[in-house]
Design an enzyme around this catalytic site. Sequence first.
Site, PDB file in Angstrom:
ATOM      1  N   GLU A  24      -9.756   6.809   3.586  1.00  0.00           N
ATOM      2  CA  GLU A  24     -10.617   5.819   4.239  1.00  0.00           C
ATOM      3  C   GLU A  24      -9.723   4.649   4.644  1.00  0.00           C
ATOM      4  OE1 GLU A  24      -9.955   5.808   1.088  1.00  0.00           O
ATOM      5  OE2 GLU A  24      -9.409   3.711   0.775  1.00  0.00           O
TER       6      GLU A  24
ATOM      7  N   SER B 121       1.781  -9.820  -0.969  1.00  0.00           N
ATOM      8  CA  SER B 121       1.409  -8.409  -0.827  1.00  0.00           C
ATOM      9  C   SER B 121       1.720  -7.822   0.543  1.00  0.00           C
ATOM     10  CB  SER B 121      -0.081  -8.238  -1.137  1.00  0.00           C
ATOM     11  OG  SER B 121      -0.864  -9.101  -0.337  1.00  0.00           O
TER      12      SER B 121
ATOM     13  N   LYS C  83       0.811  -1.227   0.000  1.00  0.00           N
ATOM     14  CA  LYS C  83       0.000   0.000   0.000  1.00  0.00           C
ATOM     15  C   LYS C  83       0.842   1.274   0.000  1.00  0.00           C
ATOM     16  CE  LYS C  83      -4.421  -1.669   1.466  1.00  0.00           C
ATOM     17  NZ  LYS C  83      -4.250  -3.086   1.873  1.00  0.00           N
TER      18      LYS C  83
HETATM   19  C1  LIG Z   1      -5.095  -4.116   1.646  1.00  0.00           C
HETATM   20  C2  LIG Z   1      -4.380  -5.362   1.359  1.00  0.00           C
HETATM   21  C3  LIG Z   1      -4.749  -6.203   0.285  1.00  0.00           C
HETATM   22  C4  LIG Z   1      -5.963  -5.966  -0.571  1.00  0.00           C
HETATM   23  O1  LIG Z   1      -5.939  -4.804  -1.326  1.00  0.00           O
HETATM   24  P1  LIG Z   1      -5.797  -4.829  -2.922  1.00  0.00           P
HETATM   25  O2  LIG Z   1      -6.162  -3.453  -3.313  1.00  0.00           O
HETATM   26  O3  LIG Z   1      -6.729  -5.869  -3.442  1.00  0.00           O
HETATM   27  O4  LIG Z   1      -4.382  -5.169  -3.214  1.00  0.00           O
HETATM   28  C5  LIG Z   1      -3.980  -7.319   0.025  1.00  0.00           C
HETATM   29  N1  LIG Z   1      -2.915  -7.637   0.779  1.00  0.00           N
HETATM   30  C6  LIG Z   1      -2.533  -6.861   1.821  1.00  0.00           C
HETATM   31  C7  LIG Z   1      -1.335  -7.277   2.615  1.00  0.00           C
HETATM   32  C8  LIG Z   1      -3.249  -5.710   2.150  1.00  0.00           C
HETATM   33  O5  LIG Z   1      -2.865  -4.967   3.197  1.00  0.00           O
END
Ligand SMILES: *Cc1c(COP(=O)(O)O)cnc(C)c1O
Length: 380
Positions: A95, A362, A73
């Site tokens: 948000e 992610s 993010k």
């Molecule tokens: C917020 C988040 C997501 C989901 O958000 P996307 O916009 O779909 O990428 C996925 N993995 C992690 C670690 C997150 O914090």
Amino acid sequence: MSALAGLEAAYAAACDDPAFHEELGALLTSYAGRPTPLYETRRLTATGETIPNAGGAKVLLKREDLLHTGAHKINNALGQALLARRMGKRRIVAETGAGQHGVATATVCSLLDLECIVYMGAEDVERQSPNVFRMKLLGAEVKPVDSGSRTLKDAINEAIRDWVTNVDSSYYLLGSVVGPHPYPVMVRDFQSVIGRETREQVMTEYERQPSCLVACVGGGSNAAGLFYPFLDDAGVRLIGVEAAGKGLDNGGHAASLAAGRAGVLHGAMSYLLQDRHGQVAATTSIAPGLDYPGVGPEHSYLKDSGRAEYVTVTDDQALEGFRMLCAAEGIIPALESSHAVYKAVEVAASLSAEDIVVVNLSGRGDKDLGIVAGALGVSL
Ligand SMILES: *Cc1c(COP(=O)(O)O)cnc(C)c1O
């Protein structure tokens, strides 16, 4: 509409300005920790207790979990905060659901000396108190939202309301590839650094293209960032993984692409979970970041065109993906990413040893230890 038109023009101007890219690139490197490694798993597929994989594909992890604040993010938050400053807006509105995007936004606002207001559903404020405290430490004001289901979609409503009321001084820093244009495009562009690095790293290390890319899909930003630079490479399969929660038939899930119908939410038309009256449906997932009833409009397009495939993984399967990565590689993944890990191991088993599967890790799992402990019946 004038707020969105102004934003679109400012973003186009920033894209054409080499100084903007230079400043963003420097912060991504020195502050966020880019480029992130591409790691070839050693034991994840070889152990094969759950999913036998003798002779299957290599599974590589794109380590977005190693970034500052622990997830992808920050790529988007940095890009948009620099854009806000260029536009002369010093008050940032955001948000947050579980708090991950709120923390990333509060972080970059502290860095760039911007005021930060984060709207968060009152229910989420109670469930995610460590992230509320983090945001406050970083200097943000957290505003609980008491309307509707008191969760993420209601927080987005309030953030948009605040933005259009205070548009002269304020910038709305949206956290995924959702909402009205130009947000889905901007957020995808800022996250595309993931796919550009991946393409270069796979080419340098293995002198070929990956066979398959796998990423979890909540709003869809980490998946869009990984997929986008590969869209024209027809030989690269793109697989998005949504949260099936307790199962698609039990109603408790967040699989907008797999189980939703076209609808309009927050200024975009996309697949949407809704009841027969068109009211937005409640969602659940063990992964807080996947718990959103909509999905980015570009993913809806990629599903309809057939360029990307969208599949689902249940809470129990995600926990198994989480366990496998902890046990086999010494990496504790976020529960969101664990959905993608599980699916990647399954897909790798169906391919040959020549193939490469890249999974977007992610985020890291520290934030989820309480949820995992609860699911395993352990009290901390
Ligand atoms: C917020 C988040 C997501 C989901 O958000 P996307 O916009 O779909 O990428 C996925 N993995 C992690 C670690 C997150 O914090």
